[in-house]
Design an enzyme around this catalytic site. Structure first.
Site, PDB file in Angstrom:
ATOM      1  N   CYS A 132       0.885  -1.166   0.000  1.00  0.00           N
ATOM      2  CA  CYS A 132       0.000   0.000   0.000  1.00  0.00           C
ATOM      3  C   CYS A 132       0.913   1.203   0.000  1.00  0.00           C
ATOM      4  O   CYS A 132       1.503   1.522   1.023  1.00  0.00           O
ATOM      5  CB  CYS A 132      -0.934   0.023   1.208  1.00  0.00           C
ATOM      6  SG  CYS A 132      -1.864   1.572   1.312  1.00  0.00           S
ATOM      7  N   CYS A 135      -0.741   4.254   2.355  1.00  0.00           N
ATOM      8  CA  CYS A 135      -0.562   4.196   3.806  1.00  0.00           C
ATOM      9  C   CYS A 135      -0.266   2.766   4.226  1.00  0.00           C
ATOM     10  O   CYS A 135       0.874   2.332   4.224  1.00  0.00           O
ATOM     11  CB  CYS A 135      -1.749   4.794   4.547  1.00  0.00           C
ATOM     12  SG  CYS A 135      -3.368   4.214   4.021  1.00  0.00           S
ATOM     13  N   SER A 136      -1.291   2.011   4.549  1.00  0.00           N
ATOM     14  CA  SER A 136      -1.051   0.664   5.067  1.00  0.00           C
ATOM     15  C   SER A 136      -2.287  -0.205   4.900  1.00  0.00           C
ATOM     16  O   SER A 136      -2.564  -1.051   5.738  1.00  0.00           O
ATOM     17  CB  SER A 136      -0.667   0.754   6.540  1.00  0.00           C
ATOM     18  OG  SER A 136      -1.595   1.571   7.230  1.00  0.00           O
ATOM     19  N   CYS A 137      -3.038   0.012   3.816  1.00  0.00           N
ATOM     20  CA  CYS A 137      -4.236  -0.789   3.571  1.00  0.00           C
ATOM     21  C   CYS A 137      -3.840  -2.260   3.485  1.00  0.00           C
ATOM     22  O   CYS A 137      -2.830  -2.602   2.881  1.00  0.00           O
ATOM     23  CB  CYS A 137      -4.919  -0.343   2.275  1.00  0.00           C
ATOM     24  SG  CYS A 137      -5.413   1.383   2.325  1.00  0.00           S
TER      25      CYS A 137
END
Lengths: 230, 131
Positions: A132, A135-137
């Protein structure tokens, strides 16, 4: 917005019993070595929650349930079961290919950040990796919360332009003939890599196969373990 | 796919990748400290209560994570998370910065005034809570 009326509203700040777990540490400061100490971050999250609870916007008990869920109930074992089933059950595999969300939900892995899943299948011709960059999906219902490296700036940037090198840093070398495809997750679409079934696993049961599926193999930074490999 | 602004960052992953042998472990520790779990769960709960949608949250989180000061090993991830949450809530008018700051200090004073081994509650703030 459904907040259940004022059900969350607490009587007053001083009677608000929030369920913060104590991680107060004895201060390193010798002048206060019998006191509790809260870090800036710890104090700030308590402050935010205090305000939101007072406004009736959040129920502290609901927050506790979420903590409990992600600390103890959801994790990559779920994804490993999806992968093992895809290895032994061609119908399930086909379903996973066509509608990953529905196939995964059918195993009971339902919930936040798993609404729109897409399964990508490793083959000798193509290896898949997930990132991702935003961000941090990450697909929580099948993998739990992401590891630290998945959230780190170097992984998020480098895997896009030098995936083979990044893979090498994880100890995985692929033949040059295997193409590497990188999938960039979004807040709406999450990916699950279905690693190739390892050689020598023909006689194993589905439960035994589950043990061969590492978390990293489902992100694409690893491969499934060979039987007997520790 | 668009390249992030940090796309030419050559930093090796060595610091962020776990040591060999830990890769197979399916149940690593999810949070390093309880406040991280609290910040995460508070955000999820607020989202489910309809206070913001997830793409909106992802934008705020991304903005924090893409700051130059973000650590390469990802160890400050939840600090950015909490900052993003405060900014999102502030932008929605649900909290305001001075109140959060005052209450943060109040929680710290309360902790200091609480004997070790007992639960910290805001009423232990000797200054009587954030005014």
């Amino acid at each position: 917005m459904n907040l259940g009326g004022a059900a969350f509203k607490l009587r007053s700040r001083n009677s608000a019993r929030m369920h913060f777990r104590e991680d107060a540490k004895i201060s390193d400061d010798h002048h206060h070595d019998h006191d509790n100490h809260l870090s800036d971050m710890d104090a700030k999250v308590r402050a935010l929650q205090t305000i939101l609870v007072e406004k009736g916007l959040v129920d502290p008990a609901a927050v506790d349930v979420v903590v409990e869920t992600y600390e103890h109930k959801v994790g990559p074992k779920n994804g490993a079961k999806v992968v093992a089933k895809a290895w032994v059950d061609p119908e399930f595999r086909a379903w996973l290919e066509k509608d990953a969300s529905a196939a995964i939900n059918s195993l009971g892995y339902v919930g936040r950040q798993g609404e729109h899943m897409h399964a990508v299948f490793n083959t000798p011709e193509q290896h898949n990796m997930v990132v991702c960059t935003l961000c941090s999906c990450y697909p929580w219902p099948v993998l739990g919360l992401p590891p630290v490296w998945y959230k780190s700036p170097p992984y998020r940037s480098r895997v896009v332009y030098e995936p083979r090198k990044v893979l090498g840093e994880f100890g995985v070398e692929l033949p040059d003939s295997t193409k590497i495809k990188v999938w960039d997750s979004t807040a709406e679409l999450r990916y699950l890599v279905i690693p190739m079934r390892p050689a020598g696993s023909d006689g194993l049961s589905e439960d035994e196969l589950v043990e061969l599926v590492s978390r990293d193999s489902m992100i694409g930074t690893g491969l499934a373990h060979a039987p007997g490999q520790e | 796919m668009t390249l992030p602004e940090t796309a030419k960052d050559p930093t090796p992953l060595a610091n962020a990748i776990p040591q060999p042998g830990s890769a197979k472990k399916l149940d690593p520790k999810v949070f390093d400290e309880p406040w991280q779990a609290q910040a995460f769960a508070l955000t999820v709960t607020l989202h489910e209560n309809g206070l913001f949608d997830w793409p909106e949250w992802a934008e705020f989180l991304s903005a924090e994570l893409h700051q130059d000061s973000a650590k390469q090993d990802g160890s400050d991830y939840y600090s950015h998370w909490l900052t993003a949450l405060e900014k999102l809530l502030t932008s929605k008018g649900l909290v305001d910065v001075p109140s959060v700051a005052a209450l943060t200090e109040s929680w710290k004073r309360a902790a200091h005034a609480t004997p070790h081994g007992t639960a910290i509650t805001l009423e232990n703030d000797p200054a009587g809570g954030a005014a």
